[in-house]
Design a protein around this motif. Structure first.
Motif, short mmCIF file in Angstrom:
data_model
loop_
_atom_site.label_atom_id
_atom_site.label_comp_id
_atom_site.label_asym_id
_atom_site.label_seq_id
_atom_site.Cartn_x
_atom_site.Cartn_y
_atom_site.Cartn_z
N THR A 40 -11.83 -73.89 -58.91
CA THR A 40 -13.11 -73.01 -59.42
C THR A 40 -12.55 -71.49 -58.76
O THR A 40 -12.46 -71.20 -57.62
N VAL A 41 -12.79 -70.43 -59.76
CA VAL A 41 -12.42 -69.34 -59.26
C VAL A 41 -13.95 -68.68 -59.67
O VAL A 41 -14.18 -68.33 -60.70
N VAL B 209 -1.41 -68.11 -69.13
CA VAL B 209 -0.98 -68.40 -67.90
C VAL B 209 0.51 -67.80 -67.41
O VAL B 209 0.64 -67.55 -66.26
N LYS B 210 1.18 -67.33 -68.55
CA LYS B 210 2.46 -67.05 -68.27
C LYS B 210 2.31 -65.68 -67.53
O LYS B 210 1.46 -65.08 -67.81
N GLY B 211 3.12 -65.67 -66.50
CA GLY B 211 3.22 -64.40 -65.44
C GLY B 211 2.58 -64.79 -64.37
O GLY B 211 2.59 -63.80 -63.32
N ARG B 212 1.44 -65.46 -64.37
CA ARG B 212 0.78 -65.95 -63.37
C ARG B 212 0.93 -67.10 -62.48
O ARG B 212 0.77 -67.36 -61.29
N SER C 78 -3.18 -64.56 -59.26
CA SER C 78 -4.09 -63.83 -59.70
C SER C 78 -5.00 -64.46 -60.58
O SER C 78 -5.30 -64.34 -61.87
N LEU C 79 -5.70 -65.21 -60.02
CA LEU C 79 -6.71 -66.21 -60.65
C LEU C 79 -7.85 -65.60 -61.25
O LEU C 79 -8.12 -64.82 -60.56
N LYS C 80 -8.36 -66.29 -62.30
CA LYS C 80 -9.48 -65.42 -63.09
C LYS C 80 -10.41 -66.45 -63.19
O LYS C 80 -10.30 -67.84 -63.25
N SER D 215 -5.05 -66.92 -55.07
CA SER D 215 -4.04 -67.97 -55.36
C SER D 215 -4.42 -69.22 -54.95
O SER D 215 -4.95 -69.65 -53.83
N LEU D 216 -3.81 -70.37 -55.57
CA LEU D 216 -3.74 -71.55 -55.07
C LEU D 216 -2.52 -72.19 -55.47
O LEU D 216 -1.80 -72.16 -56.45
#
Length: 119
Positions: free
Chosen positions: A116-117, A64-67, A85-87, A17-18
């Protein structure tokens, strides 16, 4: 002088998360809409969320909805984007921008913050 300054970006592992911040100056935040956008290398800029104080609604892109959750602190003249929940596909430069309303033209933009993920 209107100014928007993003902060909070960085390197995070997938699933992490960020929280991004957009500090506004030179105008009263609750009179305007603020949108969050992102642009990945080689891709078009994508609008990901927008909110207006008067609407008391926030709009999110399907990607991005929900995250992601956008919030505003009018007392601090700051808007936040909580990203969970970053991807890896969330990797991009993230920008905030100001408009009269969501769906109208954005007049002022910040310079962006890199997210950056990666593992």
């Amino acid at each position: 002088q209107v100014q928007l300054v993003e902060s909070g970006g960085g390197l995070v592992q997938p699933g992490g998360s960020l929280r991004l911040s957009c500090a506004a100056s030179g105008f009263t935040l609750d009179d305007y809409a603020i949108g969050w956008f992102r642009q990945a290398p080689g891709k078009e800029r994508e609008g990901i969320s927008c909110s207006t104080d008067s609407d008391v609604r926030t709009y999110y892109a399907h990607s991005v909805k929900g995250r992601f959750t956008m919030s505003r602190d009018d007392a601090k003249n700051t808007v936040y984007l909580q990203m969970n929940s970053l991807k890896p596909e969330d990797t991009a430069v993230y920008y905030c921008a100001m408009a009269l309303g969501c769906g109208t033209s954005y007049t002022y933009w910040g310079k962006g913050t890199q997210v950056t993920v990666s593992s």
